[in-house]
Design a protein around this motif. Structure first.
Motif, PDB file in Angstrom:
ATOM      1  N   SER A  59      29.215 -46.685   4.217  1.00  0.00           N
ATOM      2  CA  SER A  59      27.986 -46.800   4.984  1.00  0.00           C
ATOM      3  C   SER A  59      27.021 -47.778   4.713  1.00  0.00           C
ATOM      4  O   SER A  59      27.118 -48.128   3.312  1.00  0.00           O
ATOM      5  CB  SER A  59      27.418 -45.507   5.427  1.00  0.00           C
ATOM      6  OG  SER A  59      27.059 -44.842   3.991  1.00  0.00           O
ATOM      7  N   ILE A  60      26.119 -48.201   5.422  1.00  0.00           N
ATOM      8  CA  ILE A  60      25.151 -49.435   4.855  1.00  0.00           C
ATOM      9  C   ILE A  60      23.981 -49.080   6.024  1.00  0.00           C
ATOM     10  O   ILE A  60      24.305 -48.958   7.145  1.00  0.00           O
ATOM     11  CB  ILE A  60      25.924 -50.544   4.983  1.00  0.00           C
ATOM     12  CG1 ILE A  60      24.867 -51.585   4.452  1.00  0.00           C
ATOM     13  CG2 ILE A  60      26.302 -51.225   6.167  1.00  0.00           C
ATOM     14  CD1 ILE A  60      25.493 -53.092   3.993  1.00  0.00           C
ATOM     15  N   ARG A  61      22.714 -49.156   5.409  1.00  0.00           N
ATOM     16  CA  ARG A  61      21.487 -49.211   6.187  1.00  0.00           C
ATOM     17  C   ARG A  61      20.978 -50.839   6.019  1.00  0.00           C
ATOM     18  O   ARG A  61      20.757 -51.351   5.051  1.00  0.00           O
ATOM     19  CB  ARG A  61      20.543 -48.518   5.308  1.00  0.00           C
ATOM     20  CG  ARG A  61      19.045 -48.199   5.929  1.00  0.00           C
ATOM     21  CD  ARG A  61      18.337 -47.552   5.140  1.00  0.00           C
ATOM     22  NE  ARG A  61      17.013 -47.530   5.644  1.00  0.00           N
ATOM     23  CZ  ARG A  61      16.515 -46.605   6.436  1.00  0.00           C
ATOM     24  NH1 ARG A  61      17.190 -45.759   6.987  1.00  0.00           N
ATOM     25  NH2 ARG A  61      15.100 -46.867   6.992  1.00  0.00           N
ATOM     26  N   LEU A  71      25.023 -48.099   9.601  1.00  0.00           N
ATOM     27  CA  LEU A  71      26.125 -48.529  10.181  1.00  0.00           C
ATOM     28  C   LEU A  71      27.190 -47.964   9.466  1.00  0.00           C
ATOM     29  O   LEU A  71      27.290 -47.664   8.224  1.00  0.00           O
ATOM     30  CB  LEU A  71      26.182 -50.219  10.142  1.00  0.00           C
ATOM     31  CG  LEU A  71      24.984 -50.984  10.554  1.00  0.00           C
ATOM     32  CD1 LEU A  71      25.284 -52.451  10.436  1.00  0.00           C
ATOM     33  CD2 LEU A  71      24.721 -50.609  12.172  1.00  0.00           C
ATOM     34  N   GLY A  72      28.569 -47.669  10.030  1.00  0.00           N
ATOM     35  CA  GLY A  72      29.710 -47.292   9.460  1.00  0.00           C
ATOM     36  C   GLY A  72      30.825 -48.015  10.012  1.00  0.00           C
ATOM     37  O   GLY A  72      30.551 -49.194  10.870  1.00  0.00           O
ATOM     38  N   ALA A  89      23.541 -50.056   0.345  1.00  0.00           N
ATOM     39  CA  ALA A  89      24.866 -49.166   0.709  1.00  0.00           C
ATOM     40  C   ALA A  89      24.453 -47.877   0.494  1.00  0.00           C
ATOM     41  O   ALA A  89      23.453 -47.565  -0.301  1.00  0.00           O
ATOM     42  CB  ALA A  89      25.926 -49.733  -0.361  1.00  0.00           C
ATOM     43  N   GLY A  90      25.246 -47.189   1.347  1.00  0.00           N
ATOM     44  CA  GLY A  90      25.161 -45.612   1.221  1.00  0.00           C
ATOM     45  C   GLY A  90      25.857 -45.222   0.072  1.00  0.00           C
ATOM     46  O   GLY A  90      26.203 -45.872  -0.686  1.00  0.00           O
ATOM     47  N   VAL A  95      32.467 -51.422   2.266  1.00  0.00           N
ATOM     48  CA  VAL A  95      32.915 -52.816   2.167  1.00  0.00           C
ATOM     49  C   VAL A  95      32.865 -53.277   3.781  1.00  0.00           C
ATOM     50  O   VAL A  95      32.925 -52.468   4.761  1.00  0.00           O
ATOM     51  CB  VAL A  95      34.502 -52.454   2.070  1.00  0.00           C
ATOM     52  CG1 VAL A  95      35.233 -53.713   2.097  1.00  0.00           C
ATOM     53  CG2 VAL A  95      34.766 -51.788   0.832  1.00  0.00           C
ATOM     54  N   VAL A  96      32.174 -54.412   3.764  1.00  0.00           N
ATOM     55  CA  VAL A  96      32.108 -55.219   5.030  1.00  0.00           C
ATOM     56  C   VAL A  96      32.922 -56.539   4.945  1.00  0.00           C
ATOM     57  O   VAL A  96      33.145 -57.293   3.959  1.00  0.00           O
ATOM     58  CB  VAL A  96      30.622 -55.395   5.293  1.00  0.00           C
ATOM     59  CG1 VAL A  96      29.862 -54.241   5.314  1.00  0.00           C
ATOM     60  CG2 VAL A  96      29.988 -56.387   4.313  1.00  0.00           C
ATOM     61  N   ILE A  97      33.120 -57.225   6.207  1.00  0.00           N
ATOM     62  CA  ILE A  97      33.417 -58.544   6.210  1.00  0.00           C
ATOM     63  C   ILE A  97      32.111 -59.251   6.608  1.00  0.00           C
ATOM     64  O   ILE A  97      31.449 -58.926   7.628  1.00  0.00           O
ATOM     65  CB  ILE A  97      34.378 -58.624   7.441  1.00  0.00           C
ATOM     66  CG1 ILE A  97      35.638 -57.900   6.973  1.00  0.00           C
ATOM     67  CG2 ILE A  97      34.545 -60.095   7.664  1.00  0.00           C
ATOM     68  CD1 ILE A  97      36.655 -57.905   8.238  1.00  0.00           C
TER      69      ILE A  97
END
Lengths: 122, 122
Positions: A59-61, A71-72, A89-90, A95-97
């Motif tokens: 997850s990320i704010r 976001l997830g 980051a949560g 991990v994101v692209i």
């Protein structure tokens, strides 16, 4: 480059404290699979590049301009050039692209980090 | 567009037989999350756009120019403009991200398909 790569075969580069990326560059775009440690922060910044992102795990704010969302996996973000954005980051990390156009030249020369297994896919 | 989207909120569009995509477009790039049914085939084609891809789930047999690979989650492909490529999904189908620059204009107007739950993330 042209052809095929596996994520684990790409150099792991330090982008910011607690944030590392494995990146491929072309003529018009750069694509990075970016790992953020738990609680890692991308401080507010902007760049002329258009940026698209997709959350793969964790997850990320994320804040774009004056809009903030949690976001997830499966959530997308679109950041026009020069728009300020920040992310945190949560508690399990994320991990994101991230994809950029034009090429994110400064990521070519980002500091190499110690090798590690990719955190995604699990 | 600018800001946030969740994958399930994007129109599902038919790209080819057995191949559907949910796509966001910017000024310089298009990013699609593309679902291929089991055995679905993207016949050999080429386009002026540079294309990057990443496999999210399942398996796909991918050919770029004269090189063929079996790909799974975490595998990347980079296709320069005008290079012919083809792909065939494995027996469980596959979900990939495809990113293009410049914008893949013809995907804006691809036929809308019936709504469905995204196959990835599971």
């Amino acid at each position: 480059m042209s052809g095929f790569e596996d994520l684990g075969g790409l150099d792991r580069r330090r982008i910011w404290e607690g944030i590392h990326a494995r990146v491929v560059h072309g003529e018009r775009m750069s694509l990075g699979v970016v790992e953020l440690d738990p609680g890692a922060v991308a401080l507010e910044h902007s760049h002329p590049h258009e940026q698209f992102g997709l959350v793969l795990s964790g997850s990320i704010r994320f804040t774009i301009g004056d809009e903030t969302r949690e976001l997830g996996p499966g959530d997308l973000y679109v950041i026009p050039g020069e728009v300020p954005h920040t992310a945190e980051a949560g508690p399990e990390g994320t991990v994101v692209i991230d994809v950029f156009s034009p090429v994110r030249e400064e990521w070519r020369t980002a500091e190499s980090a110690d090798p590690a297994e990719p955190r995604w896919p699990e």
